[in-house]
Structures are given as structure tokens and as C-alpha cells.
Write an enzyme that holds these catalytic residues in place. Structure first.
Site, mmCIF file in Angstrom:
data_model
loop_
_atom_site.group_PDB
_atom_site.id
_atom_site.type_symbol
_atom_site.label_atom_id
_atom_site.label_comp_id
_atom_site.label_asym_id
_atom_site.label_seq_id
_atom_site.Cartn_x
_atom_site.Cartn_y
_atom_site.Cartn_z
ATOM 1 N N TYR A 1 63.663 60.165 38.168
ATOM 2 C CA TYR A 1 63.639 59.980 36.715
ATOM 3 C C TYR A 1 63.850 58.549 36.241
ATOM 4 O O TYR A 1 63.172 58.080 35.335
ATOM 5 C CB TYR A 1 64.738 60.840 36.067
ATOM 6 C CG TYR A 1 65.006 60.514 34.616
ATOM 7 C CD1 TYR A 1 64.183 61.020 33.608
ATOM 8 C CD2 TYR A 1 66.058 59.676 34.247
ATOM 9 C CE1 TYR A 1 64.411 60.715 32.276
ATOM 10 C CE2 TYR A 1 66.283 59.368 32.907
ATOM 11 C CZ TYR A 1 65.469 59.884 31.926
ATOM 12 O OH TYR A 1 65.691 59.581 30.624
ATOM 13 N N GLY B 1 68.889 50.543 29.930
ATOM 14 C CA GLY B 1 70.060 50.379 29.073
ATOM 15 C C GLY B 1 69.668 49.924 27.690
ATOM 16 O O GLY B 1 68.951 48.937 27.550
ATOM 17 N N ASN C 1 75.011 46.609 37.824
ATOM 18 C CA ASN C 1 74.412 47.951 37.717
ATOM 19 C C ASN C 1 75.053 48.803 38.795
ATOM 20 O O ASN C 1 74.996 48.450 39.972
ATOM 21 C CB ASN C 1 72.895 47.864 37.922
ATOM 22 C CG ASN C 1 72.221 49.235 38.002
ATOM 23 O OD1 ASN C 1 71.209 49.393 38.669
ATOM 24 N ND2 ASN C 1 72.760 50.218 37.315
ATOM 25 N N GLY C 2 75.650 49.906 38.380
ATOM 26 C CA GLY C 2 76.311 50.799 39.334
ATOM 27 C C GLY C 2 77.685 51.162 38.829
ATOM 28 O O GLY C 2 78.008 50.956 37.668
ATOM 29 N N CYS D 1 72.461 50.645 34.014
ATOM 30 C CA CYS D 1 72.230 49.291 33.552
ATOM 31 C C CYS D 1 71.042 48.690 34.258
ATOM 32 O O CYS D 1 70.601 49.174 35.299
ATOM 33 C CB CYS D 1 73.446 48.408 33.826
ATOM 34 S SG CYS D 1 74.957 48.976 33.033
HETATM 35 P P1 AMP Z 1 68.273 68.902 29.073
HETATM 36 O O1 AMP Z 1 67.531 69.739 28.118
HETATM 37 O O2 AMP Z 1 69.632 68.535 28.607
HETATM 38 O O3 AMP Z 1 68.284 69.576 30.392
HETATM 39 O O4 AMP Z 1 67.512 67.523 29.235
HETATM 40 C C1 AMP Z 1 66.445 67.390 30.102
HETATM 41 C C2 AMP Z 1 65.755 66.067 29.879
HETATM 42 O O5 AMP Z 1 66.676 64.980 30.038
HETATM 43 C C3 AMP Z 1 64.626 65.847 30.871
HETATM 44 O O6 AMP Z 1 63.455 65.554 30.152
HETATM 45 C C4 AMP Z 1 65.066 64.680 31.706
HETATM 46 O O7 AMP Z 1 63.989 63.837 31.971
HETATM 47 C C5 AMP Z 1 66.093 63.975 30.852
HETATM 48 N N1 AMP Z 1 67.165 63.351 31.658
HETATM 49 C C6 AMP Z 1 67.637 63.726 32.834
HETATM 50 N N2 AMP Z 1 68.626 62.926 33.257
HETATM 51 C C7 AMP Z 1 68.791 61.990 32.316
HETATM 52 C C8 AMP Z 1 69.646 60.854 32.170
HETATM 53 N N3 AMP Z 1 70.555 60.551 33.096
HETATM 54 N N4 AMP Z 1 69.501 60.108 31.068
HETATM 55 C C9 AMP Z 1 68.605 60.437 30.132
HETATM 56 N N5 AMP Z 1 67.785 61.481 30.211
HETATM 57 C C10 AMP Z 1 67.861 62.261 31.279
#
Ligand code: AMP
Length: 494
Positions: free
Chosen positions: A252, A38, A112-113, A12
Site C-alpha cells: 500500500y 506524510g 522515517n520509521g 514519513c
Molecule cells: P478501512 O475501511 O478502515 O478498512 O480502510 C481501508 C482503506 O484504508 C483501504 O483503501 C486502504 O488502502 C487504506 N489504508 C490501509 N492502511 C492504511 C494506512 N496505514 N494509512 C492510510 N490508509 C490506509
């Protein structure tokens, strides 16, 4: 905020402003800048000194509010919240801020959390007759506040927040105060800013930039800041606790134009890319970021390796994040909709693909195959954080352990699954050396399975956790392996 009984992990963004004639409008803009934190719902509560008025709606900030809606939120104080989209629980009743009437007057809160003892506190309250209206962990704070017999609002807030544990950056609003709270571990960020005489509290400094406010400092871990007509007051009602700032904010989650935990996210991310290049070099012709998440690290990788960086994948910005899609089949499709390779950059070249993280591996695999399809001679995948092996229970949306590819597969198995010529992750040492203060200030549970804040027994059972708490080892949860057939073929490749 987290959801306790459907799915409890979500991300969030929070925003608060005190002392500005256009408080709700600025909250709207602040939330707009925090939209990446979010996208499911957005809410704003404003106070004119007498009464709290609110609006919450599903969708993006610009969908949830228009000029008319904002005009119905008069006053010089406001707080706002954006909530992340997760599958199957898109309910307006879970949108925030939560607004209530209490013995202490009207009160609103945005979170948030994720609280780790919310179930325990909630059960105790329910046994005493409390009625809950949402399945959000944040509601327990509201109950604790409303039931407090402490003399005065600030004492009641202090009493309520000292009974919850876990990750919380809160913004709160009463008829004459805006309050910011950061848990003593400092899991999630919270920044303090100034706009003329107004005070601003927000998840990330990119929200300050948009409204032309200056960044004063972070709300400190364990600090409560109260903005009122008397000025800004700071209290520290919590016992000191070890710091556990979320390293994934730098990897990220936060926007790269923000300062988080006192450091530029952009600089940290770029430096992680440089470290990655030194730890995991590649014989290649071109560095290609996976946009947008891999861009900063790719800049660093190119910088340290001397290999030129080119934008060999172009993102369509009018598609939502693939991660939001609830079903795997749609997510695979989403990769193609979202990213398109640039043949002139990729064809005939040895490509280093750089991204920030691998979660399930499914998106990354599609991208590698797409890059091969565009004629790459070799594809070398480089990831600017260590393998993600454990879910987050402190407010980042991660899938179950069994869905995290690195939880159950070796580096070589993952490489094979991705169909990459080589695969390299930044080490934990490399990651923690890249953030100020190093490992002792950060939570790295998604990479280590070591959880800095303990879960009560029932909560852990509910979360089906086999935890290593504070470094104490326990049996890891077993997850099914990806069948060999899936490692060889891509059943959903199109
Ligand atoms: P995957 O192919 O499922 O391993 O997705 C990898 C991608 O998901 C990468 O480009 C990451 O930047 C992104 N990613 C990692 N963690 C999250 C998150 N919590 N929420 C949304 N995207 C994410």
C-alpha cells in the site's frame, strides 16, 4: 519518526541532496514527490558549508514553502522531511528535520520509521539531566550524538545510531556532509541517486524521477552513506541482523511508480492482484478497483481472471485521504466525498471490488454499500494482502489492535459486516511469494503478530502489547467484538 507519548506511530518521507547549487529547491521537489508519505508537516534544512538554515511548517509541502522561503535556504546541501498526519498531535515542535547545535557542530536529522527502545534510552538520558524538547523518538538520536565523546562527526553518528533499535531510515546534515542511514533490518526503504555530480538520498525513487536524477541503488540495510567533498563513503557500523523489510510498502504505502527494496512497486502490486485472482476467483462481470489503492492489484486481478476491468469508482482528487480524518463520523462522510460510483459500469453487473487492504473495515463497508446503491447485482470484495491483525510498531500508522476488524472477526463476520456477497484475502504465502526473496527478507508483523525486533519490557507495557517476538508465542490482547447489531445494520449509513 514516531511520537512517544501521544501516539507514536507515523509514516514519513525523507530526502537529502549533496553537491547541487539548488539543493533546497530540489529538496522541495523531492518532498513534493514523497508527499504521500506524510501530509502533516514539511521541513527543509540547507547548508552553505558554513551554516545550517531551516524552515519547518505545518501542512503540505507546497503550503509550507514558497519561493521566498526557499531562497532563504542557500547552499549546495539540503535534507528534507514530510511527516504523516495523525490525530491530536499536530504540533510544529514535532516537525522534522530536528536541527541542533552541538560540540560536533550543527546537525540536522530527519527520520522515517519508529525506534522501539526510544523510551528506555530517553529515561536514562533524562535521569542524567537531559532536557527533551519534543516527544519524538528521533530526539534521542540527537542527544546520543551530542553527548558522544567519539572523535569526529562520523564516529559520533555511528556511536549514536548503534544505541537505538527498531526501524530507521535517516537523512542527516552537517555543515559539510549529507548522510543516509538505514537500520540493519532494512525496515523502511532508502534509495541512492545521482544528479550530475550531486548525490541524492530519498525514501522512494519517485523523488529521483521528478528531479531527473538516476537511481543508483538502495542504501543497504545496516549501511551508512556519507556524501562529502571527498565523494561518497559507505560504512557498516551495525552488527548483521535478520532482514525485515516492510511488506506493507509494497502492498500500500509506497507510490506505484517507485522502486522499493530493489523492485518495482507497480509490478509487485499487479502480481499480487494476479495471485489474488488465482487464490480467490469470482464469478463476475467486471473488476472495479477502489482508487487509488486498489488499482494495480485490480489490473492484475483482471489480467489473471480474464474479467474486464473498468473504473467503476471515480475519486475526487481534491479531498485528503480519508484515513487522515480524526473522527469516525467524518470518515464515513469522507467516503462519499471522495468516491463516486459510475452507474453505467456497475448497474446490473456482478462486481469484483479490489482493494489493497482492510483496516477497520468502515470505509470498505461504505464503498460496498455505495456500489450496491449504484445497482450492482453482486459485490465480491477481494483484498491483495492477508487480514491485518496486528498494529505496526515500525513506522506505519495503524490503529490499535482492537480497531483492526480482522483481529477479532472471522472472514465470514467481516464479509457480513461489509455486506459483500463474498470476501477473499490474498494468503500470506501468496503475498510473500510475490516479493523478491520471500518471507525471510520481510517484516509481516501486521499479518502475523510476530514482531521481528523485540521491545524492551517497559516499552511493550506502554504500547500495551501482547507480542509474539521472533516467533515466540504470547497471549494475544483481547479486543471487543463488534456488536451483533452493528453487523446487521449500519447506524451511520446515509
Ligand atoms: P478501512 O475501511 O478502515 O478498512 O480502510 C481501508 C482503506 O484504508 C483501504 O483503501 C486502504 O488502502 C487504506 N489504508 C490501509 N492502511 C492504511 C494506512 N496505514 N494509512 C492510510 N490508509 C490506509
Amino acid at each position: 519518526m514516531g511520537i512517544m507519548f501521544d501516539k507514536f506511530r507515523d509514516e514519513c518521507g525523507v530526502f537529502g541532496i549533496f553537491g547541487h547549487p539548488e539543493a533546497a529547491n530540489l529538496a522541495y521537489l523531492g518532498l513534493y514527490a514523497l508527499q504521500h508519505r506524510g501530509q502533516e508537516s514539511a521541513g527543509i534544512v540547507a547548508s552553505d558549508g558554513v551554516q545550517l538554515r531551516h524552515r519547518k511548517a505545518m501542512g503540505y509541502v507546497h503550503e509550507a514553502f514558497d519561493a521566498d522561503a526557499l531562497a532563504k535556504l542557500p547552499g549546495t546541501m539540503a535534507i528534507g522531511h514530510v511527516r504523516y498526519s495523525t490525530a491530536g498531535e499536530s504540533k510544529l515542535s514535532n516537525a522534522q528535520p530536528i536541527v541542533i547545535d552541538s560540540i560536533h557542530g550543527q546537525f540536522a536529522i530527519g527520520h522515517n520509521g519508529n525506534l522501539v527502545n526510544a523510551g528506555e534510552v530517553r529515561d536514562a538520558l533524562v535521569r542524567e539531566g537531559a532536557i527533551f524538547q519534543t516527544n519524538s523518538d528521533t530526539e534521542v538520536v540527537v542527544h546520543l550524538f551530542a553527548r558522544s565523546r567519539a572523535g569526529g562527526i562520523e564516529a559520533a553518528i555511528a556511536e549514536a545510531i548503534s544505541q537505538v533499535r527498531g526501524a530507521f531510515s535517516f537523512v542527516m546534515l552537517t555543515k559539510d556532509r549529507v548522510i543516509g542511514v538505514r537500520d540493519p533490518h532494512g525496515f523502511r526503504p532508502l534509495a541512492l541517486g545521482r544528479l550530475g555530480d550531486a548525490w541524492v538520498i530519498c525514501s522512494e525513487t519517485c523523488a529521483l524521477d521528478l528531479i531527473n536524477a538516476s537511481y543508483v541503488r538502495d542504501v543497504e540495510p545496516g549501511e551508512v552513506v556519507i556524501a562529502s567533498a571527498a565523494g561518497l563513503k559507505s560504512i557498516k557500523p551495525f552488527a548483521p541482523a535478520p532482514l525485515a523489510q516492510c511488506v506493507f510498502e509494497h502492498v500500500y504505502f509506497a507510490r506505484p511508480d517507485s522502486y522499493v527494496f530493489g523492485e518495482s512497486v507497480n509490478e509487485v502490486r499487479t502480481d499480487l492482484g494476479r495471485r489474488l485472482a488465482r487464490e480467490c476467483p469470482a464469478e463476475a462481470d467486471v473488476v472495479v478497483p477502489i482508487p487509488d489503492s486498489g488499482v494495480c492489484a485490480a489490473v492484475g486481478y483482471a489480467d489473471a481472471s480474464g474479467i474486464p476491468m473498468r473504473m467503476g469508482l471515480i475519486r475526487n482528487h481534491y479531498v485528503g485521504r480519508t484515513f487522515i480524518e480524526p473522527q469516525q463520523s467524518i470518515r464515513h462522510f469522507g467516503v462519499r466525498v471522495k468516491l463516486n460510483p459510475v452507474r453505467s459500469i456497475i448497474a446490473g453487473r456482478r462486481v469484483v471490488l479490489v482493494d489493497d487492504s482492510i483496516v477497520r473495515g468502515t470505509t470498505s463497508r461504505k464503498i460496498v454499500r455505495m456500489v450496491r446503491g449504484a445497482g450492482a447485482k453482486e459485490v465480491h470484495m477481494r483484498i491483495s494482502c492477508p487480514p491485518t491483525i496486528s498494529p505496526c510498531f515500525y513506522g506505519v500508522d495503524t490503529p490499535r489492535r482492537s480497531e483492526l476488524i480482522a483481529a477479532t472477526h472471522t472472514l465470514e463476520q467481516i464479509r457480513k459486516y461489509l455486506d459483500a456477497d463474498s470476501l477473499g484475502y490474498l494468503s500470506l504465502e501468496g503475498l510473500t511469494a510475490g516479493v523478491r526473496g520471500g518471507r525471510s527478507r520481510y517484516c509481516t508483523s501486521c499479518y502475523t503478530g510476530v514482531y521481528p525486533v523485540a521491545f524492551p519490557r517497559d516499552e511493550a507495557a506502554y504500547l500495551q502489547l501482547a507480542l509474539k517476538l521472533n516467533g515466540e508465542a504470547s497471549t494475544p490482547e483481547r479486543a471487543p467484538a463488534i456488536p451483533q447489531s452493528e453487523l446487521e445494520n449500519d447506524p451511520v449509513a446515509s
